[in-house]
Write a protein that holds these residues in place. Structure first.
Motif, PDB file in Angstrom:
ATOM      1  N   VAL A 106      -4.868  -3.632   5.495  1.00 51.25           N
ATOM      2  CA  VAL A 106      -3.448  -3.301   5.638  1.00 51.25           C
ATOM      3  C   VAL A 106      -3.121  -2.665   6.991  1.00 51.25           C
ATOM      4  CG1 VAL A 106      -3.195  -3.014   3.154  1.00 51.25           C
ATOM      5  CG2 VAL A 106      -3.720  -1.022   4.566  1.00 51.25           C
ATOM      6  N   THR A 107      -4.145  -2.214   7.725  1.00 54.38           N
ATOM      7  CA  THR A 107      -3.900  -1.563   9.008  1.00 54.38           C
ATOM      8  C   THR A 107      -5.094  -1.810   9.922  1.00 54.38           C
ATOM      9  OG1 THR A 107      -3.364   0.541  10.085  1.00 54.38           O
ATOM     10  CG2 THR A 107      -4.837   0.641   8.188  1.00 54.38           C
ATOM     11  N   ASP A 108      -5.224  -1.016  11.015  1.00 53.54           N
ATOM     12  CA  ASP A 108      -6.335  -1.181  11.939  1.00 53.54           C
ATOM     13  C   ASP A 108      -7.390  -0.109  11.688  1.00 53.54           C
ATOM     14  OD1 ASP A 108      -5.042   1.047  12.828  1.00 53.54           O
ATOM     15  OD2 ASP A 108      -4.420   0.217  14.760  1.00 53.54           O
ATOM     16  N   TYR A 109      -8.413  -0.043  12.602  1.00 51.08           N
ATOM     17  CA  TYR A 109      -9.484   0.935  12.412  1.00 51.08           C
ATOM     18  C   TYR A 109      -8.960   2.371  12.487  1.00 51.08           C
ATOM     19  CZ  TYR A 109     -12.480  -3.122  13.185  1.00 51.08           C
ATOM     20  OH  TYR A 109     -13.081  -4.354  13.092  1.00 51.08           O
ATOM     21  N   ALA A 110      -8.004   2.607  13.380  1.00 51.70           N
ATOM     22  CA  ALA A 110      -7.424   3.941  13.501  1.00 51.70           C
ATOM     23  C   ALA A 110      -6.718   4.335  12.210  1.00 51.70           C
ATOM     24  CB  ALA A 110      -6.457   3.985  14.680  1.00 51.70           C
ATOM     25  N   GLY A 111      -5.949   3.418  11.644  1.00 59.79           N
ATOM     26  CA  GLY A 111      -5.264   3.695  10.390  1.00 59.79           C
ATOM     27  C   GLY A 111      -6.232   3.922   9.248  1.00 59.79           C
ATOM     28  N   THR A 112      -7.356   3.219   9.280  1.00 61.00           N
ATOM     29  CA  THR A 112      -8.381   3.391   8.250  1.00 61.00           C
ATOM     30  C   THR A 112      -8.993   4.782   8.324  1.00 61.00           C
ATOM     31  OG1 THR A 112      -8.880   1.015   8.343  1.00 61.00           O
ATOM     32  CG2 THR A 112     -10.524   2.448   7.322  1.00 61.00           C
ATOM     33  N   ALA A 113      -9.223   5.274   9.538  1.00 59.87           N
ATOM     34  CA  ALA A 113      -9.743   6.629   9.713  1.00 59.87           C
ATOM     35  C   ALA A 113      -8.767   7.657   9.162  1.00 59.87           C
ATOM     36  CB  ALA A 113     -10.016   6.903  11.195  1.00 59.87           C
ATOM     37  N   ILE A 114      -7.485   7.450   9.425  1.00 59.36           N
ATOM     38  CA  ILE A 114      -6.456   8.377   8.933  1.00 59.36           C
ATOM     39  C   ILE A 114      -6.353   8.317   7.413  1.00 59.36           C
ATOM     40  CG2 ILE A 114      -3.984   8.867   8.982  1.00 59.36           C
ATOM     41  CD1 ILE A 114      -4.004   7.855  11.905  1.00 59.36           C
ATOM     42  N   LEU A 115      -6.505   7.122   6.833  1.00 63.49           N
ATOM     43  CA  LEU A 115      -6.514   6.967   5.379  1.00 63.49           C
ATOM     44  C   LEU A 115      -7.636   7.789   4.759  1.00 63.49           C
ATOM     45  CD1 LEU A 115      -5.699   5.535   2.700  1.00 63.49           C
ATOM     46  CD2 LEU A 115      -7.265   3.692   3.349  1.00 63.49           C
TER      47      LEU A 115
END
Length: 397
Positions: free
Chosen positions: A368-377
């Motif tokens: 649903v997002t990129d690697y940065a968004g995955t880290a924030i998740l």
């Protein structure tokens, strides 16, 4: 820090356990970075086959840890089971080196090495019995010190093995190094650990199964979930850090190793520091603070635009990771405090659960997002875990 070292060194059994943790860490650090290279590239396993072997090994490792922990509680002595687990590691690691094939690799990872990994919680269980008469703050300090020994092995060994095998045609000798570390564990427990004063006690067979009733106690699984959400952030960082640094931040592959090494070295210092802080600050409070710090680190990591920013984050990464690495050891043992072996097996349960949660987060996040968004998740989930622990244990904190 000097008091922690003194507590570890003055007790022969704790001293042996700390040495065993270093040897255990040596075996893992010598092989873990090269497992995929050896299994897939050198032995010819398929990607799917490798994934299945890793998943099966992880499941069996958890089951073995719980069963062996319970059995050790029944026997009343750690020496025998520690020796058998060490022997299993020696057989598993050396068989891959001496008889390199897909079959030997799979057998080692699914049977022998999972039994060897049960050694880690058993060592903490042994320490638990030796520190039973100490104040809780000193118990936590000893646990933190021994956990720092494991981090030390991961700081020293991968680089040494990498240099030693730089001119080698393959990475299989890493399994030989791990086998020698397992053999050192075996010798340590057979010749260095005192024999039981009396014949091992074995309770009736039904006691073995009745002991698992401890897992049904109120709140245990919620606390396990909370700790797993926190420690899943460590697994997520291992997955996204290389990708963010080399892509989003424009760094080089060499930066990854340097960053990991810096954080690992800082973890050792901060683990001892957190252990000292436990003398004055409630354990739960430290765990929550450390989790919030690491969640903030992952959030910031997801927003970096230059590699120097990743280096700037190593301080808070090490500070937060040290708390998440060390504090749950004692916290989890206290969930089944009256059974040292079974309580320590929760360490393995948490390792498995947190790895699974991180894998699910990575799959969902990258969809649903990129690697940065995955880290924030993952940071948000870890923060949720901290809130859950706070609401469950706010009276203790």
């Amino acid at each position: 820090m000097s008091n922690t070292v003194s507590l570890i060194l003055k007790n022969p059994s704790i001293r042996i356990s700390a040495t065993g943790v270093f040897c255990f860490g040596f075996a893992g650090a010598a092989t873990a970075p090269y497992l995929s290279v050896i299994g897939i590239q050198e032995l010819g396993m398929s990607d799917r086959g490798y994934a299945l072997v890793m998943a099966a090994g992880a499941l069996i490792s958890v089951a073995a840890s719980v069963l062996i922990g319970n059995l050790t509680d029944r026997l009343g002595s750690y020496r025998l089971m520690l020796a058998l687990c060490s022997l299993s590691g020696f057989v598993g690691f050396t068989s891959v080196y001496l008889l390199p094939s897909i079959g030997s690799f799979a057998l080692a990872k699914v049977v022998f090495i999972p039994l060897f990994t049960a050694l880690y919680p058993l060592l903490f269980a042994n320490v638990r019995t030796e520190t039973a008469s100490l104040p809780s703050a000193e118990v936590a300090s000893v646990n933190s010190g021994i956990r720092a020994v494991l981090s030390l092995s991961w700081v020293l060994v991968p680089g040494v093995v990498g240099v030693a095998l730089a001119e080698s045609r393959n990475m299989l000798p890493a399994f030989l190094f791990a086998g020698m570390a397992s053999l050192a564990c075996l010798a340590l427990f057979v010749f260095g650990m005192a024999k039981p004063d009396k014949v091992l006690r074995v309770r009736p067979a039904e006691s073995f199964f009745r002991a698992f009733a401890a897992f049904s106690q109120r709140g245990l699984w919620l606390r396990l979930l909370a700790i797993a959400l926190m420690t899943a952030m460590l697994h997520m960082n291992a997955a996204v850090l290389p990708l963010i640094v080399t892509d989003q931040a424009g760094g080089a592959v060499a930066d990854i190793g340097v960053l990991v090494g810096i954080v690992a070295a800082l973890e050792i210092v901060f683990i001892i520091g957190w252990g000292y802080a436990e003398r004055y600050v409630p354990q739960v409070a430290i765990l929550i603070v450390g989790t919030v710090i690491y969640a903030a680190y992952l959030f910031l990591l997801g927003n970096i635009t230059a590699v120097w920013q990743a280096y700037a984050l190593t301080g808070i990464a090490g500070l937060g990771a040290a708390a998440i690495i060390s504090i749950p050891v004692t916290y989890l043992q206290n969930l089944i405090a009256h059974k040292a072996g079974l309580g320590a097996s929760l360490i393995s349960v948490n390792m498995f659960a947190s790895a699974g949660i991180a894998a699910a987060q990575f799959a969902i996040g990258t969809k649903v997002t990129d690697y940065a968004g995955t880290a924030i998740l993952s940071a948000a989930a870890g923060f949720a875990g901290a809130l859950l622990v706070f609401f469950l244990d706010r009276r203790r904190s």
